[in-house]
Write a protein that holds these residues in place. Structure first.
Motif, PDB file in Angstrom:
ATOM      1  N   MET A   1      21.518 -52.416  12.622  1.00  0.00           N
ATOM      2  CA  MET A   1      20.691 -53.400  11.822  1.00  0.00           C
ATOM      3  C   MET A   1      20.062 -54.607  12.536  1.00  0.00           C
ATOM      4  O   MET A   1      20.518 -55.658  12.358  1.00  0.00           O
ATOM      5  CB  MET A   1      21.394 -53.943  10.415  1.00  0.00           C
TER       6      MET A   1
ATOM      7  N   LYS B   1      17.219 -54.966  13.519  1.00  0.00           N
ATOM      8  CA  LYS B   1      15.799 -54.906  13.430  1.00  0.00           C
ATOM      9  C   LYS B   1      15.258 -56.264  13.511  1.00  0.00           C
ATOM     10  O   LYS B   1      13.915 -56.410  13.794  1.00  0.00           O
ATOM     11  CB  LYS B   1      15.276 -54.367  12.122  1.00  0.00           C
ATOM     12  N   THR B   2      15.887 -57.441  13.392  1.00  0.00           N
ATOM     13  CA  THR B   2      15.275 -58.831  13.414  1.00  0.00           C
ATOM     14  C   THR B   2      14.755 -58.960  14.655  1.00  0.00           C
ATOM     15  O   THR B   2      13.883 -59.911  14.766  1.00  0.00           O
ATOM     16  CB  THR B   2      16.310 -59.785  13.015  1.00  0.00           C
TER      17      THR B   2
ATOM     18  N   LEU C   1      20.711 -57.166   3.806  1.00  0.00           N
ATOM     19  CA  LEU C   1      21.093 -56.261   4.437  1.00  0.00           C
ATOM     20  C   LEU C   1      22.394 -55.653   4.324  1.00  0.00           C
ATOM     21  O   LEU C   1      22.852 -54.782   4.915  1.00  0.00           O
ATOM     22  CB  LEU C   1      20.945 -56.662   5.912  1.00  0.00           C
TER      23      LEU C   1
ATOM     24  N   LYS D   1      16.605 -47.854   5.430  1.00  0.00           N
ATOM     25  CA  LYS D   1      16.758 -48.779   6.491  1.00  0.00           C
ATOM     26  C   LYS D   1      15.112 -49.473   6.843  1.00  0.00           C
ATOM     27  O   LYS D   1      15.252 -50.906   7.011  1.00  0.00           O
ATOM     28  CB  LYS D   1      17.217 -48.065   7.856  1.00  0.00           C
TER      29      LYS D   1
ATOM     30  N   ARG E   1      14.596 -51.744   3.780  1.00  0.00           N
ATOM     31  CA  ARG E   1      15.374 -52.909   3.829  1.00  0.00           C
ATOM     32  C   ARG E   1      15.255 -53.946   4.894  1.00  0.00           C
ATOM     33  O   ARG E   1      15.172 -55.268   4.541  1.00  0.00           O
ATOM     34  CB  ARG E   1      16.995 -52.350   4.001  1.00  0.00           C
ATOM     35  N   ASN E   2      14.699 -53.645   5.992  1.00  0.00           N
ATOM     36  CA  ASN E   2      14.344 -54.321   7.051  1.00  0.00           C
ATOM     37  C   ASN E   2      13.104 -55.314   6.676  1.00  0.00           C
ATOM     38  O   ASN E   2      12.981 -56.514   6.998  1.00  0.00           O
ATOM     39  CB  ASN E   2      14.074 -54.008   8.372  1.00  0.00           C
TER      40      ASN E   2
END
Lengths: 525, 540
Positions: free
Chosen positions: A1, A3-4, B431, B522, B525-526
């Protein structure tokens, strides 16, 4: 996760370094004063003086903080249920004593670094916490509503466009920091607040900077850009603060685990780490002691004692830390509270909202002195009466702005809306103090007679080619008459004041000229 | 400018969204759809439906002595503690304090649940308004609960009546020293706030202790009127009710200042407080004051002269002619042209923010059992506390600064301390991950059902439509094409649009293909995680 990471794109920039937008004016370091600096001010051009404001929220009971032994018996008769036994008080000088919880401040006095200013307030005292705090923070007249703060307006003199393009090459550090969760209203400018709220210097927090969409010209656009700007500044200042926190140090062993102690410890750390922030604000709440201010049977304990202990110990630790860190020359502190409390205590072992109160300043450059007179206590004092004001708090602000923060007279007048004379609060040769000759040196003699009176009074005084302002107040600190406000030559002057239209009762004649103030109580019957 | 004329435009999903955001918590697409189908008037009626008091808070920790368990001698797991003795009979104060602490915690969680579980109803927003208006603090869970009950019971009712109840409420007597206020020792703490914060407000100081709408002398006289009221000791059998004791009451008539037309409050013992409140409520300013507070709560912090003249004054008049019943006035405001014409620019309070990032995104809050349900709500309560809005614990008697402190008002919720946390909490809620609140970490699962959200959007196969529709649900106003493009880059990592269409379509064809589901989940969600961190999401 993770992705930021995408946010590193052009449109979602995480600002981790200082924006380097160019600045319209070229100043080096922290700007000090404009070009119109008067000759008598002896600032060095790299003035890196720092001011720490300690706000006592709730209205501290000054009469239970600083005692005058000559007034003790009278005070005992009007607050017999809460007064601290005389033998438990801490000695300051032959007539002045402190509350027993204030060994820390006594110690600073003994080190020659404490100023006590008696009876500080403002005309037309407002007894609402919120309104009175606003008045102190904004430095407005009691009857004016001003939504900016005095420190904010001071910064605005040099930085009228803040926060746009700040920080920048010349102003890398936050102007002011409030240690806590909410920014102080003292730092509110007309556009933005000049202070950052900081809880943990090692972790100042960073925020995602989203791309800026349309900013419409309405309150929605205003709110949007407020959020955008806060994000940008948070990120930009976070780096410098973290750096200072990591480079900084604390050397005093005297800090305790109280909130105020922790806060001042952080301030010392940031200063020693080289942060160029000019003003820090710390707050301590709980002074609104309507009841159980003391514990019956052990009066040097109780709500107020705990607070005074926290205050005094924290300041003593902070001051010692500054000395050990060798940065004590450039830091002073000032305490303030929205009002003092009534002279008479209530039967709930507490005190209600009053008027003026003493204020402390501490630091190497502070003139160790007691400025002003001990409040005179009348045993027949009215239940609503508070301590009458002798010094306007704006005289103190004015002094700090010119003598410590390096503002010009004109700037101070802009900031405080009118001219307030400076007071002898700083040691000479230290900081940028005004020359002592500026203050009235001869003994002030003001006489008021007859007293008691029925219809009129005479006020006599010697002029000094200076402006003299004489005002008549009632017992709750409201102005009932402006008697005079003009320049008087060096002769003796006499003013006759007609009181026929006033109700019977106690009044106060307040005399102010060039940094000297006196208050005389009169009775009309 | 039709001001208070009834709104005559179309009540579409945009208007429904705006209205519901302001009067409830965490608006979902389902609520919006329901409101639109009801129409404005029926929606308003539903918002103001009288409700029974909610079921009381429960003992949410299992019985036992292990960690995460507790023994309450009077309450079993899953039962309510509000009917149990207020002072548990336990041998040590430590054990008693443990019981008090779990009850506090249960109450705070429960209070959050009331907002989380409320649908189309204004009740919780108004209860919170009164909670912030009549600020009072007490650490005892029973006292906290019953005080909030008084507010909730009267939330849609009569302001004057509520003021009377609060004036002799034992929590308030303890909080603002009314308990100490006696003939021998008058204490002005409550009478000052009654005037300044609760009823008439402070006008300009015009000298000599005169604040335009009342004077220092009124503070003194009203304190005398209120002498004699006492709160009971916590171990008293009737410890939740205040009582009047005539020998502490200041006898004789009390006279108010010219600001109240020199009204005389006749000696009337235990009834005298009602008489003085009636006098205060006769002043026009009293009605204007509360209308301004409501306006700031529901609409906007800025009250221009125009708003004062055309909105505040007529509503205040309406309030007086309804003898201070608040519902008719609020209905008029919420159905006015002015309400829907107004620019929606309020920065979300922490409660609004947290609930818009959970409930508003159809989050399925854990509710397998009450321990889990309360636990999650308690973490949300802690998050709001950390962001500056602590239920039951205001910074001081004036309430949250966002609703009175000029010039920042709502902007006080957003500063360099709070903002990073606000963004971080929103992100973690979407998240999943660890919420770091006051140096303690709380694990939160990814509770936002992003696949369901996408499924509720027609033509979500088109990345543009998906984003535009999400933005219209999450934000007040449209975002720019440039922002849409940036968000698309987040969704599909810079690939052409059709890549999304292809992948999402594949998933729709094979919803049980877990690899596809995970991949689409995913991406979505991002996307949502970024959107809840946009400045636009801070505003409602």
């Amino acid at each position: 996760m993770k992705k930021t990471k995408n946010l590193n794109r052009r449109d979602f920039i995480k600002l981790t370094s200082i924006a380097s937008a160019s600045l319209p004016f070229a100043l080096s370091g922290f700007p000090l004063y404009a070009n119109d600096k008067p000759k008598e001010y002896q600032f060095n051009t790299e003035n890196d003086n720092i001011l720490v404001l300690v706000q006592l929220q709730g209205g501290n009971d000054g009469l239970n903080t600083v005692f005058d032994l000559n007034q003790y018996d009278n005070l005992q008769s009007v607050r017999s249920n809460i007064i601290i036994p005389e033998r438990e008080l801490l000695t300051v000088n032959s007539t002045t004593s402190f509350h027993p919880a204030m060994a820390g401040l006594q110690n600073i006095w003994n080190k020659d670094k404490l100023a006590i200013v008696q009876n500080v307030g403002y005309p037309n005292q407002n007894r609402s916490h919120f309104r009175s705090s606003d008045i102190w923070n904004s430095a407005s007249n009691a009857n004016d509503f001003v939504s900016s703060g005095w420190i904010g307006r001071f910064f605005e003199e040099k930085h009228p466009t803040f926060p746009e393009n700040y920080p920048n090459e010349h102003n890398t550090d936050p102007f002011a920091i409030t240690i806590g969760k909410i920014v102080s209203e003292t730092c509110q400018g007309n556009l933005s607040n000049f202070s950052m709220a900081l809880e943990d210097p090692e972790n100042p927090g960073t925020a995602l900077a989203s791309n800026k969409g349309n900013i419409p010209n309405n309150c929605y656009g205003n709110a949007l850009s407020f959020v955008n700007d806060t994000i940008a500044q948070t990120n930009a200042y976070a780096t410098v603060i973290e750096k200072a926190a990591n480079a900084g140090n604390n050397l005093s062993e005297k800090y305790t685990s109280t909130n105020l102690s922790e806060k001042l410890k952080n301030v010392a750390k940031l200063i020693s780490g080289g942060l160029k922030t000019k003003v820090y604000i710390v707050q301590i709440g709980g002074f609104d002691t309507h009841d159980n201010q003391i514990v019956e049977g052990d009066r040097s304990t109780g709500k107020q004692a705990v607070l005074l202990q926290e205050l005094s110990d924290a300041i003593a630790a902070f001051q010692e830390d500054l000395e050990l860190l060798n940065i004590d020359e450039k830091v002073i502190g000032m305490t303030y509270s929205e009002f003092g409390r009534r002279i008479r205590s209530n039967a709930g072992l507490g005190t209600d909202h009053g008027t003026a109160a003493p204020l402390f300043m501490f630091g190497n450059c502070v003139n160790n002195s007691i400025l002003g007179d001990a409040p005179e206590i009348d045993t027949a004092v009215d239940e609503k009466e508070g301590v009458q004001m002798q010094f306007d708090f704006r005289n103190i602000y004015s002094t700090i702005l010119t003598d410590w923060l390096g503002a010009t007279k004109q700037e101070v007048t802009n900031v405080l809306f009118e001219n307030f004379e400076a007071l002898p609060l700083f040691k000479t040769g230290c900081s940028a103090a005004l020359s002592v000759e500026d203050f009235l040196s001869q003994k002030l003699e003001v006489t008021v007679y007859p007293n008691p009176t029925t219809n009129f009074i005479n006020i006599t005084f010697f002029g000094n080619n200076e402006n003299v302002k004489i005002t008549l107040y009632n017992t709750i600190g409201a102005i009932v008459k402006n008697i005079t406000n003009k320049k008087y030559d060096t002769l003796q002057h006499k003013i006759n004041v007609d009181l026929q239209n006033l109700p019977k009762g106690n009044y106060f004649v307040h005399y102010a000229s060039k940094g000297v103030s006196k208050t005389k109580k009169i009775l009309k019957y | 400018m039709p001001y208070l004329d009834p709104f005559s435009g179309e009540f579409s999903s945009k208007e429904a969204n705006q209205l519901l955001k302001r009067v409830s918590f965490g608006v979902t697409e389902t609520m919006v759809a329901e409101a639109v189908s009801l129409g404005l008037q029926a929606t308003i009626n539903k918002l103001f439906e009288e409700k029974k008091l909610p079921e009381p808070p429960l003992k949410d920790l299992p019985d036992g002595n292990d960690s995460g368990q507790i023994i309450d001698p009077d309450v079993k797991y899953g039962e309510t503690w509000v009917t149990a003795p207020i002072y548990p009979d336990l041998p040590t104060s430590q054990e008693r304090n443990r019981v008090f602490r779990y009850r506090n915690r249960s109450l705070y969680a429960w209070s959050f649940l009331q907002m989380q579980n409320s649908g189309i109803s204004i009740l919780e927003k108004l209860t919170l308004f009164w909670h912030n208006h009549f600020v009072s603090e007490n650490t005892n869970p029973h006292r906290e609960y019953f005080y909030m009950n008084t507010l909730r019971k009267n939330a849609l009712g009569n302001f004057k009546e509520l003021t009377k109840q609060i004036t002799i409420n034992q929590n308030m007597l303890l909080y603002l020293s009314g308990h100490e206020n006696s003939d021998k020792a008058p204490n002005e703490n409550y009478s000052r706030e009654l005037l300044e914060l609760f009823t008439i407000g402070k006008g300009a100081a015009v000298g000599n202790g005169d604040y335009t709408f009342y004077t220092e002398e009124d503070v003194v006289q009203i304190a005398k009127v209120l002498t004699g009221w006492r709160a009971r000791w916590i171990r008293h059998e009737d410890s939740l009710n205040a009582y009047f004791t005539n020998n502490r009451h200041t006898k004789g008539d009390k006279q108010l200042s010219h600001r109240f037309n020199n009204a005389i409050i006749k000696e009337n013992g235990a009834e005298e407080y009602k008489d003085v409140i009636d006098v205060i409520f006769k002043q026009e300013e009293c009605s204007k004051f509360i209308i301004r507070q409501l306006y700031r709560w529901f609409l906007n912090s800025e009250i221009s002269e125009e708003i004062e003249t055309h909105i505040i004054v007529p509503l205040a008049e309406m309030l007086r002619s309804n003898n201070y019943e608040v519902a008719p006035v609020l209905k008029a405001l919420l159905t006015s042209e002015h309400f829907f014409e107004n620019t929606f620019c309020m920065i979300k309070s922490p409660l609004d923010l947290m609930l818009s990032a959970t409930k508003g995104l159809k989050a399925s809050a854990p509710n397998i059992n009450i321990t889990e349900e309360y636990n999650f709500a308690y973490v949300m309560y802690l998050a709001c506390t950390d962001l500056g809005q602590s239920l039951y614990h205001h910074p001081d008697v004036a309430g949250w600064k966002a609703y009175y402190q000029e010039p920042l008002f709502y902007k006080t919720w957003v500063n360099n301390y709070f903002l990073p946390k606000r963004l971080e909490y929103c992100k973690v809620l979407v998240l999943g991950g660890k919420l770091n609140i006051n140096n303690r970490k709380y694990t939160v699962p990814p509770i936002i059902p992003v696949l369901d959200i996408a499924a509720s959007i027609p033509n979500a196969l088109d990345a543009n439509i998906l984003i535009v529709e999400l933005a219209s649900r999450l934000f007040n106003y449209d975002i720019t094409q440039e922002q849409i493009n940036s968000l698309k880059a987040v969704l599909i990592d810079g690939l052409p649009d059709f890549e999304w269409t292809v992948e999402y379509d594949q998933y729709l064809q094979e919803p049980n293909n877990s690899a596809l589901a995970i991949s689409v989940d995913k991406k979505l969600r991002n996307l949502v995680a970024v959107m809840v961190q946009m400045s636009e999401f801070q505003i409602m």
